[in-house]
Design a protein around this motif. Structure first.
Motif, PDB file in Angstrom:
ATOM      1  N   ILE A 444     -10.524   2.906   6.338  1.00 42.00           N
ATOM      2  CA  ILE A 444      -9.161   3.053   5.826  1.00 42.00           C
ATOM      3  C   ILE A 444      -8.173   2.338   6.744  1.00 42.00           C
ATOM      4  CG2 ILE A 444      -7.294   4.738   5.492  1.00 42.00           C
ATOM      5  CD1 ILE A 444      -9.198   4.614   3.189  1.00 42.00           C
ATOM      6  N   ALA A 445      -8.358   2.514   8.076  1.00 42.71           N
ATOM      7  CA  ALA A 445      -7.457   1.865   9.020  1.00 42.71           C
ATOM      8  C   ALA A 445      -7.519   0.355   8.885  1.00 42.71           C
ATOM      9  CB  ALA A 445      -7.793   2.304  10.445  1.00 42.71           C
ATOM     10  N   GLN A 446      -8.761  -0.194   8.756  1.00 46.59           N
ATOM     11  CA  GLN A 446      -8.905  -1.642   8.594  1.00 46.59           C
ATOM     12  C   GLN A 446      -8.276  -2.103   7.286  1.00 46.59           C
ATOM     13  OE1 GLN A 446     -13.107  -2.341   8.906  1.00 46.59           O
ATOM     14  NE2 GLN A 446     -13.189  -1.885  11.125  1.00 46.59           N
ATOM     15  N   LEU A 448      -5.730  -0.727   5.561  1.00 47.90           N
ATOM     16  CA  LEU A 448      -4.276  -0.727   5.643  1.00 47.90           C
ATOM     17  C   LEU A 448      -3.769  -1.839   6.552  1.00 47.90           C
ATOM     18  CD1 LEU A 448      -3.569   3.120   5.915  1.00 47.90           C
ATOM     19  CD2 LEU A 448      -3.433   1.668   3.888  1.00 47.90           C
ATOM     20  N   GLU A 449      -4.495  -2.082   7.661  1.00 50.46           N
ATOM     21  CA  GLU A 449      -4.094  -3.156   8.564  1.00 50.46           C
ATOM     22  C   GLU A 449      -4.177  -4.509   7.877  1.00 50.46           C
ATOM     23  OE1 GLU A 449      -5.339  -4.983  12.961  1.00 50.46           O
ATOM     24  OE2 GLU A 449      -6.359  -3.218  12.132  1.00 50.46           O
ATOM     25  N   LEU A 450      -5.210  -4.693   7.058  1.00 52.26           N
ATOM     26  CA  LEU A 450      -5.385  -5.953   6.339  1.00 52.26           C
ATOM     27  C   LEU A 450      -4.274  -6.145   5.306  1.00 52.26           C
ATOM     28  CD1 LEU A 450      -7.194  -8.426   5.950  1.00 52.26           C
ATOM     29  CD2 LEU A 450      -8.504  -7.129   4.250  1.00 52.26           C
ATOM     30  N   VAL A 451      -3.888  -5.048   4.638  1.00 50.62           N
ATOM     31  CA  VAL A 451      -2.810  -5.148   3.653  1.00 50.62           C
ATOM     32  C   VAL A 451      -1.503  -5.570   4.330  1.00 50.62           C
ATOM     33  CG1 VAL A 451      -1.388  -3.842   2.040  1.00 50.62           C
ATOM     34  CG2 VAL A 451      -3.858  -3.506   2.074  1.00 50.62           C
ATOM     35  N   LEU A 452      -1.210  -4.972   5.499  1.00 44.60           N
ATOM     36  CA  LEU A 452       0.018  -5.321   6.208  1.00 44.60           C
ATOM     37  C   LEU A 452      -0.024  -6.756   6.728  1.00 44.60           C
ATOM     38  CD1 LEU A 452       0.755  -2.080   8.284  1.00 44.60           C
ATOM     39  CD2 LEU A 452       2.119  -3.014   6.413  1.00 44.60           C
ATOM     40  N   LYS A 453      -1.203  -7.150   7.215  1.00 45.79           N
ATOM     41  CA  LYS A 453      -1.324  -8.485   7.787  1.00 45.79           C
ATOM     42  C   LYS A 453      -1.196  -9.556   6.727  1.00 45.79           C
ATOM     43  CE  LYS A 453      -4.378 -11.209  10.787  1.00 45.79           C
ATOM     44  NZ  LYS A 453      -5.659 -11.207  11.522  1.00 45.79           N
ATOM     45  N   LYS A 454      -1.845  -9.368   5.592  1.00 43.33           N
ATOM     46  CA  LYS A 454      -1.781 -10.346   4.505  1.00 43.33           C
ATOM     47  C   LYS A 454      -0.429 -10.307   3.795  1.00 43.33           C
ATOM     48  CE  LYS A 454      -6.033 -11.984   4.667  1.00 43.33           C
ATOM     49  NZ  LYS A 454      -6.327 -13.428   4.838  1.00 43.33           N
ATOM     50  N   ASN A 455       0.217  -9.097   3.846  1.00 45.97           N
ATOM     51  CA  ASN A 455       1.484  -8.919   3.158  1.00 45.97           C
ATOM     52  C   ASN A 455       1.377  -9.271   1.679  1.00 45.97           C
ATOM     53  OD1 ASN A 455       4.130  -8.116   3.016  1.00 45.97           O
ATOM     54  ND2 ASN A 455       4.957 -10.152   3.497  1.00 45.97           N
ATOM     55  N   GLU A 456       0.218  -8.899   1.091  1.00 45.97           N
ATOM     56  CA  GLU A 456      -0.006  -9.148  -0.330  1.00 45.97           C
ATOM     57  C   GLU A 456      -0.978  -8.090  -0.849  1.00 45.97           C
ATOM     58  OE1 GLU A 456      -3.599 -12.444   0.207  1.00 45.97           O
ATOM     59  OE2 GLU A 456      -1.570 -13.095  -0.346  1.00 45.97           O
ATOM     60  N   GLY A 457      -1.183  -8.061  -2.167  1.00 43.41           N
ATOM     61  CA  GLY A 457      -2.072  -7.060  -2.737  1.00 43.41           C
ATOM     62  C   GLY A 457      -3.506  -7.188  -2.244  1.00 43.41           C
ATOM     63  N   TRP A 458      -4.178  -6.065  -2.128  1.00 42.33           N
ATOM     64  CA  TRP A 458      -5.568  -6.031  -1.670  1.00 42.33           C
ATOM     65  C   TRP A 458      -6.259  -4.862  -2.365  1.00 42.33           C
ATOM     66  CZ3 TRP A 458      -7.804  -9.778   1.104  1.00 42.33           C
ATOM     67  CH2 TRP A 458      -9.111  -9.556   1.574  1.00 42.33           C
ATOM     68  N   THR A 459      -7.518  -5.068  -2.752  1.00 40.41           N
ATOM     69  CA  THR A 459      -8.260  -4.060  -3.502  1.00 40.41           C
ATOM     70  C   THR A 459      -9.559  -3.730  -2.785  1.00 40.41           C
ATOM     71  OG1 THR A 459      -7.342  -4.894  -5.570  1.00 40.41           O
ATOM     72  CG2 THR A 459      -9.283  -3.489  -5.724  1.00 40.41           C
ATOM     73  N   ASP A 460      -9.929  -2.443  -2.833  1.00 41.90           N
ATOM     74  CA  ASP A 460     -11.173  -2.003  -2.209  1.00 41.90           C
ATOM     75  C   ASP A 460     -11.654  -0.763  -2.955  1.00 41.90           C
ATOM     76  OD1 ASP A 460     -13.330  -1.856  -0.592  1.00 41.90           O
ATOM     77  OD2 ASP A 460     -12.214  -1.449   1.268  1.00 41.90           O
ATOM     78  N   GLN A 461     -12.953  -0.485  -2.819  1.00 40.36           N
ATOM     79  CA  GLN A 461     -13.552   0.690  -3.450  1.00 40.36           C
ATOM     80  C   GLN A 461     -13.970   1.659  -2.357  1.00 40.36           C
ATOM     81  OE1 GLN A 461     -16.751  -0.551  -6.012  1.00 40.36           O
ATOM     82  NE2 GLN A 461     -15.393  -1.700  -7.412  1.00 40.36           N
TER      83      GLN A 461
END
Length: 766
Positions: A444-446, A448-461
């Motif tokens: 979860i931490a990775q 959320l960090e990836l979403v903030l870093k990319k500053n764009e939508g991201w999807t995961d299961q």
């Protein structure tokens, strides 16, 4: 009062002169009486001082005379023979001779240790025996004033050793009326002799008169003071039966000790009669002079002032009746002549300015109505847009949660999210997002960090744990949005448990997710656009509305000040309404702009040193006029433990003070409004504002700090206002890192408490 206003100027002037002269007479008489009273008191004190000196001198002379007479007797050879021979008969003969020649009442002769050739009139008097014993023991003369008999009588006494201390001769003289008659007249002066806590002799009419003096005029404490200090004590003058009375306490010192005090009562009837006659003559003289001054001033005022003013009044009435062409004759170059010329000029210009005023007022009213209508339409559209976005968030078919990336705390969730998690709203909001994914915290931490870093939508299961413990498979689509100055992660969550078993269902769900993401992205974009348009619109309206409003206010104040000509009552009423409504509209616009700046994050706090006392005093000074208009008591104070200097944004703190106190005054019809500043603990201080107003209903406490909200709709109609004051206060308090609370009871008043961090030193250079 109407009768006085309608009086002729002549009578008013005469009345003013009469009052002035009367006050002058009263002042002069008062000053005269005061100075005369002081002179009378000084004279009385001087007479008492002289009387005290005569008392002390008379008592000292009597003691000295008794002692010197006794000395003459003891040095006589015949007396020495009597002592040596111890001839009692000869001793009695000589004693009678002493009484006849020297007026000595008590003669006692002690020979040896216990042989009395003469026993005197009193044998067992303790004071007498003590003086004889002291003279025999010290071989030195002993002088004293003693009390003998019952009722007691006062004697001047001496005990003289004879023959080297082998014998003692005791002699005394009675203190009778003749002694006091030699000091002062018995008609105005009374004496009382005090010794050992009681009065032993007096010259009052009787004992009852003495007792009245002791009860009503004498100060017993001054007797003890005179004994202890050996100084004459004077009481202030008393008015007994309208007669000035003075009292003196005269200590009589004998042999270095003071055991006797002579109390003197002196009345000053003659002095009082002289003072009264002199005062009456002075009042009569001043009154005659005052009447003459009034008559002369009245004649002069009628010729030089009242008649010219009457002509000015007639001309002004003609102008008021519409005859502006009539001109008054200017007869002099003084102030009245200049006023006449000015009145002529005013009559020529009043019609022209009146026409200009009417045209300006009409144009201003049309412009204000147009601007108000445009502003109302814009706000209505903005509210509709915000309502539309809120409905999208609440009614979407997907579960949506909003996460604060700084803490990973869930800050918002829609109804679908509650269905998916089986949590209630108050339990889900405030819960860390990791609690929904046990065992997957790092992932979860990775994520959320990836979403903030990319500053764009991201999807995961991920696996999602529901409240009842069941685990479902979800697909989370997350993206970053900007909220004021912070960032938020919006997560769209779908249950993909069944999709694991059916690929087709997964495909359909993915398509729905894509569509939802598009809608959310569009909604986010629209929300940002609306927020930007809102800021631009309010900035534009700030200029477009405040500029003409300031012009309206300025011109209205000029017209009301009479700079464009005099106005009648109806015109003044219309102009006052224009000014009041313009100022009210400007206040509404300023509140809206402040709220917009806070919401958009454009307000920056500027820390500086703030003198708490100056902040409180300036607030009281600024709000005192508003409180006085409603006859409300306003007070502010600082608790002793509050630091004198704090660090903060002085302008915004002042805004918080003013908003809360003005709000309390507005909702208080009678009673008082109080505010205090105090220290809560080492890290916090608080402002408490309380009133005795109408109070706030309990249901309204939930939204009292919301924008455009008041306790109920009737409050807005009765008390006015936009409902933005408390909203701005709360936003500023939160921006400063504090919090605000309110307690209220209907019909008894409300109390607002603002708690803020306490900083007393600047943390760095600004």
């Amino acid at each position: 009062m109407s009768f006085i206003r309608n009086l002729s100027l002549v009578y008013k002037l005469i009345a003013i002169m009469l009052v002035t002269i009367s006050l002058l007479i009263v002042g002069v008489v008062t000053l005269f009486n005061r100075n005369f009273d002081q002179l009378a008191e000084d004279t009385a004190r001087e007479q008492l001082s002289e009387l005290s000196l005569r008392v002390s001198s008379e008592f000292s002379e009597n003691l000295a005379d008794v002692d010197s007479t006794t000395v003459l007797i003891t040095i006589a050879p015949a007396y020495e023979q009597v002592v040596e021979s111890r001839d009692a008969a000869e001793a009695r003969r000589m004693s009678l001779m002493m009484h006849t020649l020297f007026d000595l009442q008590d003669r006692t002769l002690l020979v040896g240790q216990d042989t009395y050739l003469l026993t005197g009139i009193v044998e067992n008097n303790t004071q007498k025996q003590a003086m004889i014993a002291a003279a025999k023991e010290t071989d030195a003369p002993q002088l004293g004033i003693i009390a003998v008999g019952e009722p007691p009588q006062i004697y001047f006494a001496t005990a003289r050793p004879v023959g080297g201390g082998t014998s003692v001769l005791f002699s005394s003289r009675l203190l009778d009326q003749s002694v006091f008659d030699g000091i002062a007249s018995a008609d105005t002066t009374r004496f009382a002799v005090w010794q050992d806590g009681q009065f032993l002799s007096h010259t009052f009419e009787d004992d009852a008169a003495l007792q009245r003096f002791l009860d009503t005029e004498m100060n017993a404490a001054n007797i003890q003071s005179a004994v202890e200090n050996s100084n004459v004590i004077f009481d202030d003058l008393l008015n007994t039966a309208e007669v000035p009375v003075g009292v003196a306490y005269i200590p009589i010192e004998v042999g270095g000790q003071t055991t006797t005090v002579v109390v003197v009562r002196q009345d000053f009837q003659a002095l009082a009669e002289f003072q009264g006659e002199t005062g009456q003559n002075a009042i009569l003289l001043i009154s005659v002079l005052g009447v003459m001054a009034v008559v002369g001033a009245t004649v002069f005022a009628r010729r030089s002032l009242i008649n010219p003013i009457a002509r000015l009044k007639d001309h002004a009435q003609q102008i008021l009746d519409g005859n502006e062409t009539q001109q008054i004759e200017v007869r002099s170059n003084d102030e009245i002549g200049q006023l006449s010329a000015t009145l002529n000029t005013m009559a020529r210009t009043i019609v022209r300015r009146q026409n200009d005023y009417e045209e300006l007022t009409t144009a201003l009213e049309v412009e204000v109505e147009s601007r108000i209508a445009e502003l109302a339409t814009a706000f209505e559209r903005l509210e509709q847009r915000e309502t539309y976005l809120e409905r999208i968030f609440a009614s979407t078919s997907d579960a949506i949660i909003v996460v604060d990336p700084a803490t990973n705390i869930i800050t918002e969730a829609n109804i679908k999210a509650l269905d998916v998690t089986n949590y209630q709203q108050h339990m889900l909001v405030g819960l860390p997002i990791e609690a929904l994914h046990p065992g997957q915290e790092n992932r979860i931490a990775q994520f959320l960090e990836l979403v903030l870093k990319k500053n764009e939508g991201w999807t995961d299961q991920l696996a999602w744990k529901q409240k009842d413990g069941d685990t479902i498979n979800v697909e989370i689509s997350a993206s970053v949005i900007d909220v004021e100055l912070d960032k938020r992660i919006i997560c769209v969550v779908r249950d993909i448990t069944e999709r694991k078993a059916a690929a087709e269902k997964i495909r359909l769900q993915n398509e729905a997710l894509i569509r939802t993401n598009r809608d959310l992205a569009l909604a986010r974009k629209q929300a940002l656009e609306v927020a930007d348009l809102k800021s631009q619109f309010l900035a534009t309206m700030s200029h477009e509305l405040r500029t003409p409003l300031n012009a309206i206010i300025g011109y209205s104040e000029i017209i009301l000040a009479g700079m464009t000509g005099d106005l009648n009552e109806e015109q003044q009423d219309y102009q006052n309404r224009v000014l009041q409504n313009a100022e009210h509209l400007l206040e509404m616009i300023n509140d809206l702009l402040d709220l917009t700046k806070i919401e958009s994050g454009r307000i920056e706090l500027k820390d500086s040193e703030i003198a708490v006392e100056d902040l409180v005093n300036s607030t009281v000074f600024q709000m005192q006029g508003l409180a006085r208009e409603k006859n409300i008591q306003l007070s502010g104070y600082i608790v002793e433990d509050m630091p004198r200097i704090i660090i903060g944004d002085g302008q915004r703190l002042k805004q918080i003070f003013i908003n809360l106190i003005s709000n309390a005054i507005k909702f208080t019809e009678h009673g008082e409004v109080n505010f205090s500043v105090s220290r809560v603990d080492e890290g916090n201080w608080q402002l408490v504002v309380s009133d005795t107003g109408v109070g706030i209903p309990s249901h309204a406490l939930e939204y009292i700090f919301d924008e455009f909200r008041q306790a109920d709709s009737s409050s807005r109609r009765v008390f006015g206002g936009t409902g933005l004051g408390l909203a701005i206060v709360k936003r500023l308090v939160v921006l400063m890192g504090g919090k605000i609370s309110v307690n209220s009871e209907m019909g008894k008043g409300s109390t607002f408490v603002v708690r803020l961090p306490l900083v007393t030193e600047l943390q760095g250079e600004f």
